[in-house]
Write an enzyme that holds these catalytic residues in place. Structure first.
Site, PDB file in Angstrom:
ATOM      1  CG  ASP A  82      -2.031   0.900   1.254  1.00 28.32           C
ATOM      2  OD1 ASP A  82      -2.471   1.282   0.160  1.00 28.32           O
ATOM      3  OD2 ASP A  82      -2.514   1.253   2.351  1.00 28.32           O
ATOM      4  CG  HIS A 176      -5.139   8.146   4.120  1.00 22.10           C
ATOM      5  ND1 HIS A 176      -4.781   8.885   3.031  1.00 22.10           N
ATOM      6  CD2 HIS A 176      -5.244   6.862   3.693  1.00 22.10           C
ATOM      7  CE1 HIS A 176      -4.659   8.084   1.978  1.00 22.10           C
ATOM      8  NE2 HIS A 176      -4.941   6.855   2.353  1.00 22.10           N
ATOM      9  CG  HIS A 204      -6.614   5.175  -0.848  1.00 21.64           C
ATOM     10  ND1 HIS A 204      -5.399   4.728  -0.368  1.00 21.64           N
ATOM     11  CD2 HIS A 204      -6.755   4.632  -2.077  1.00 21.64           C
ATOM     12  CE1 HIS A 204      -4.833   3.960  -1.278  1.00 21.64           C
ATOM     13  NE2 HIS A 204      -5.623   3.892  -2.339  1.00 21.64           N
ATOM     14  N   GLY A 205      -9.071   5.805   2.634  1.00 22.72           N
ATOM     15  CA  GLY A 205      -9.623   6.505   3.802  1.00 22.72           C
ATOM     16  C   GLY A 205     -11.083   6.174   4.032  1.00 22.72           C
ATOM     17  CB  ALA A 206     -13.137   3.327   3.015  1.00 21.90           C
ATOM     18  CB  THR A 229      -8.440   4.568  10.668  1.00 20.41           C
ATOM     19  OG1 THR A 229      -7.378   5.220   9.973  1.00 20.41           O
ATOM     20  CG2 THR A 229      -8.692   5.275  11.977  1.00 20.41           C
TER      21      THR A 229
HETATM   22  P1  13P Z   1      -8.129   4.653   6.673  1.00 24.61           P
HETATM   23  O1  13P Z   1      -7.007   4.297   7.598  1.00 24.61           O
HETATM   24  O2  13P Z   1      -8.561   6.054   6.845  1.00 24.61           O
HETATM   25  O3  13P Z   1      -9.242   3.672   6.758  1.00 24.61           O
HETATM   26  O4  13P Z   1      -7.548   4.556   5.182  1.00 24.61           O
HETATM   27  C1  13P Z   1      -7.039   3.335   4.737  1.00 24.61           C
HETATM   28  C2  13P Z   1      -6.291   3.502   3.468  1.00 24.61           C
HETATM   29  O5  13P Z   1      -6.606   4.326   2.629  1.00 24.61           O
HETATM   30  C3  13P Z   1      -5.137   2.646   3.230  1.00 24.61           C
HETATM   31  O6  13P Z   1      -4.505   2.929   2.038  1.00 24.61           O
HETATM   32 ZN    ZN Z   2      -4.694   5.003   1.510  1.00 31.36          ZN
END
Ligand code: 13P
Ligand code: ZN
Length: 272
Positions: A82, A176, A204-206, A229
């Site tokens: 990633d 994120h 991303h950042g879901a 997260t």
């Molecule tokens: P979060 O940590 O905000 O869920 O984002 C995950 C991500 O985008 C990993 O590439």
């Molecule tokens: Zn990400």
């Protein structure tokens, strides 16, 4: 069921308005939870790790353990590097058996991002490895807020045609490390991209994006959804609650809690 290149699973999800869940893991108990959740939910899964995690555990050691677990899983598992910004790390990952990599040139000028991504696509495809890139920039805490940049459809089309990347991470308002507020999701930008670009898109950042909203997002071409997260929050909450218990019980319970969350999430993403 085994270690797979996730390209086909993502393409199939794209074609049917669904998404593959991609979960960030920092440890083997987290990975076990993600895999158990995927088995229960009955969908292929992507396990993803960052270079930072691999630097800590040791690249060969940790990758070897991840691959062994994936190969023995009763579900198809893609192994993804990633947010890599370094060609060297991507080469190392491919060498060690990763089936998918992300090159993240999202803070570079677009022409540089295109050039580097193209180089990596050519190299990775020779090894049968899937490539994801990012255009626009999904911000993270600690960065200057003005780095955040929404992806435009015309740039996405140019990027896709020039790089022939397998999937494209787009910036549509999530961030994120934060639980995204539903109002931040930029549906207009996503709809424009989906209309113009025939490439599976990545969110991303879901973490924290409500299920109902995820349902609306995945029919608009988002076919890989990254969650990190939320898994860490679940892990810490569970371990905190087990304070004083035997370590094996605490870690096992944290892994079970992750499995329950992942099972639920992949049912949402696969619209089962
Ligand atoms: P979060 O940590 O905000 O869920 O984002 C995950 C991500 O985008 C990993 O590439
Ligand atoms: Zn990400």
């Amino acid at each position: 069921m085994s270690l797979i290149n996730p390209k086909e699973a993502v393409a199939q999800a794209y074609a049917t308005g669904r998404a593959v869940g991609a979960f960030n893991v920092d440890s083997l108990d987290m990975q076990a939870g993600v895999i158990d959740g995927a088995i229960a939910g009955g969908s292929p899964i992507i396990i993803q790790v960052t270079s930072d995690t691999l630097d800590l555990w040791g690249w060969a050691r940790f990758t070897g353990l991840l691959i062994k677990e994936a190969e023995n899983a009763e579900v198809s598992v893609g192994l993804h590097l990633d947010h890599s910004t370094r060609l060297d790390d991507i080469l190392k990952a491919i060498d060690l058996g990763f089936t998918s990599v992300m090159y993240d040139g999202s803070v570079l000028p677009v022409h540089e991002n295109i050039k580097n991504t193209r180089t990596i696509v050519e190299m990775a495809h020779k090894h049968g490895v899937m490539v994801e890139a990012e255009l626009g920039h999904v911000g993270r805490s600690g960065e200057p807020p003005d780095w955040e940049a929404v992806t435009t459809a015309s740039e996405a089309l140019e990027f896709f045609e020039a790089t022939e990347v397998d999937s494209l991470a787009v910036a549509i308002g999530t961030r994120h490390g934060k639980l995204t507020h539903p109002d931040r999701v930029n549906f207009k930008a996503l709809e424009e991209i989906k209309t113009l670009v025939t490439c599976p898109l990545v969110l991303h950042g879901a973490s924290g994006v409500p299920d109902e909203l995820l349902g609306k997002i995945i029919v608009l071409g988002i076919s890989k959804v990254n969650i990190g997260t939320e898994l860490r929050r679940i892990w810490w909450r569970s371990v905190d609650q087990a304070r004083g218990a035997k370590t094996r019980l605490a870690l096992h319970e944290a892994s079970r809690a992750i499995a329950r969350y992942v099972e639920h999430k992949i049912r949402v993403l696969s619209r089962a």
